[in-house]
Design an enzyme around this catalytic site. Structure first.
Site, short mmCIF file in Angstrom:
data_model
loop_
_atom_site.label_atom_id
_atom_site.label_comp_id
_atom_site.label_asym_id
_atom_site.label_seq_id
_atom_site.Cartn_x
_atom_site.Cartn_y
_atom_site.Cartn_z
N GLU A 50 41.67 -34.65 56.35
CA GLU A 50 41.19 -34.92 57.59
C GLU A 50 40.21 -34.06 58.02
OE1 GLU A 50 40.96 -37.84 59.24
OE2 GLU A 50 39.39 -36.56 60.55
N SER A 51 38.88 -34.34 57.91
CA SER A 51 37.90 -33.38 58.15
C SER A 51 38.10 -32.79 59.66
CB SER A 51 36.39 -34.02 58.08
OG SER A 51 36.33 -35.10 58.97
N CYS A 81 35.57 -36.65 49.77
CA CYS A 81 35.85 -37.39 50.76
C CYS A 81 35.63 -36.17 52.33
CB CYS A 81 37.10 -37.89 50.66
SG CYS A 81 37.53 -39.23 51.70
N ARG A 142 39.59 -43.96 53.50
CA ARG A 142 38.94 -43.89 54.76
C ARG A 142 37.49 -43.07 54.43
NH1 ARG A 142 40.65 -42.89 59.77
NH2 ARG A 142 41.36 -41.22 59.23
N HIS A 177 37.60 -39.76 45.35
CA HIS A 177 38.77 -39.03 45.03
C HIS A 177 38.86 -38.76 43.62
CE1 HIS A 177 40.35 -38.12 49.17
NE2 HIS A 177 39.93 -39.42 49.39
N GLU A 179 40.03 -36.69 41.83
CA GLU A 179 41.37 -36.05 41.66
C GLU A 179 42.63 -36.62 41.22
OE1 GLU A 179 39.78 -35.80 44.48
OE2 GLU A 179 41.15 -35.89 46.06
N1 GLN Z 1 38.35 -40.02 57.10
C1 GLN Z 1 38.61 -38.61 56.76
C2 GLN Z 1 37.81 -37.48 57.68
O1 GLN Z 1 37.12 -38.11 58.34
C3 GLN Z 1 38.51 -38.70 55.22
C4 GLN Z 1 39.37 -39.40 54.47
C5 GLN Z 1 39.70 -38.56 53.10
O2 GLN Z 1 39.28 -37.28 52.68
N2 GLN Z 1 40.48 -39.32 52.22
O3 GLN Z 1 37.89 -36.48 57.28
#
Ligand code: GLN
Length: 195
Positions: A50-51, A81, A142, A177, A179
């Site tokens: 989650e950024s 991501c 996401r 992803h 990985e």
């Molecule tokens: N939606 C996430 C974000 O805003 C990213 C999702 C993910 O890394 N799988 O960081």
């Protein structure tokens, strides 16, 4: 040449999978949680997760500015991501002010957070990836997409018409992803660019 030391930013997210993928791709892989660890690596992977949370932790741990400085100085990086979001120079839909995702600025691009999420939360697709033989199985969770790229940024892959893999010099980012699939070609592309 000896194997490059690649750090995986290990504040939150899918760190373990990247460490394994990097080792299989021929790198010395270590976790990075503190400044001394950041200073020791040749390159860095920023994982998915989650950024907004990662941004918050980077600030709390006094890593935000040192990391921006190393990227500005040319340290190669690969972000998947959430990592792609953080490597952007600009983030669209960054989140609630005060808890928003903060751009680190490795790649001249605008990335939209949760872009596919408005249509479908998560999906998988086989997509073409410039420079890799055959298609790659891409897992999107996401995921963001890239909305604008600078003149020096190469688009390597698209999904639903949107750029989802980009490269600028030795900076690489994917909205998906690799990985989690066991296909090490993207990690190998990154590790081999370090030699
Ligand atoms: N939606 C996430 C974000 O805003 C990213 C999702 C993910 O890394 N799988 O960081």
């Amino acid at each position: 040449m000896s194997a490059p030391t690649v750090g995986v930013l290990a504040l939150q997210g899918d760190t373990r999978e990247h460490l394994a993928a990097l080792r299989e791709a021929g790198a010395e892989a270590v976790t990075v949680r503190r400044l001394v660890e950041l200073e020791r690596v040749d390159a860095l992977v920023i994982p998915g997760g989650e950024s907004t949370t990662m941004s918050h932790l980077l600030r709390e741990l006094d890593l935000l500015e040192p990391l921006r400085a190393r990227l500005a100085d040319g340290m190669p990086a690969y972000g998947s991501c959430a990592g792609m979001i953080l490597l952007a120079s600009e983030i669209a839909d960054a989140g609630v002010p005060g808890r928003e995702a903060l751009p680190l600025g490795g790649i001249d691009m605008t990335v939209r957070r949760n872009a596919f999420g408005r249509q479908v939360d998560s999906f998988e697709d086989d997509i073409d990836f410039n420079g890799l033989d055959g298609s790659i199985h891409a897992v999107f969770i996401r995921a963001p997409w890239v909305e604008r790229v600078g003149a020096d940024v190469e688009v390597l892959a698209r999904a639903a018409g949107h750029p989802v893999a980009v490269r600028q010099g030795r900076m690489l980012a994917t909205a998906f992803h690799p990985e989690v699939t066991g296909d090490r070609r993207v990690h190998r592309l990154f590790v081999e660019s370090l030699r």
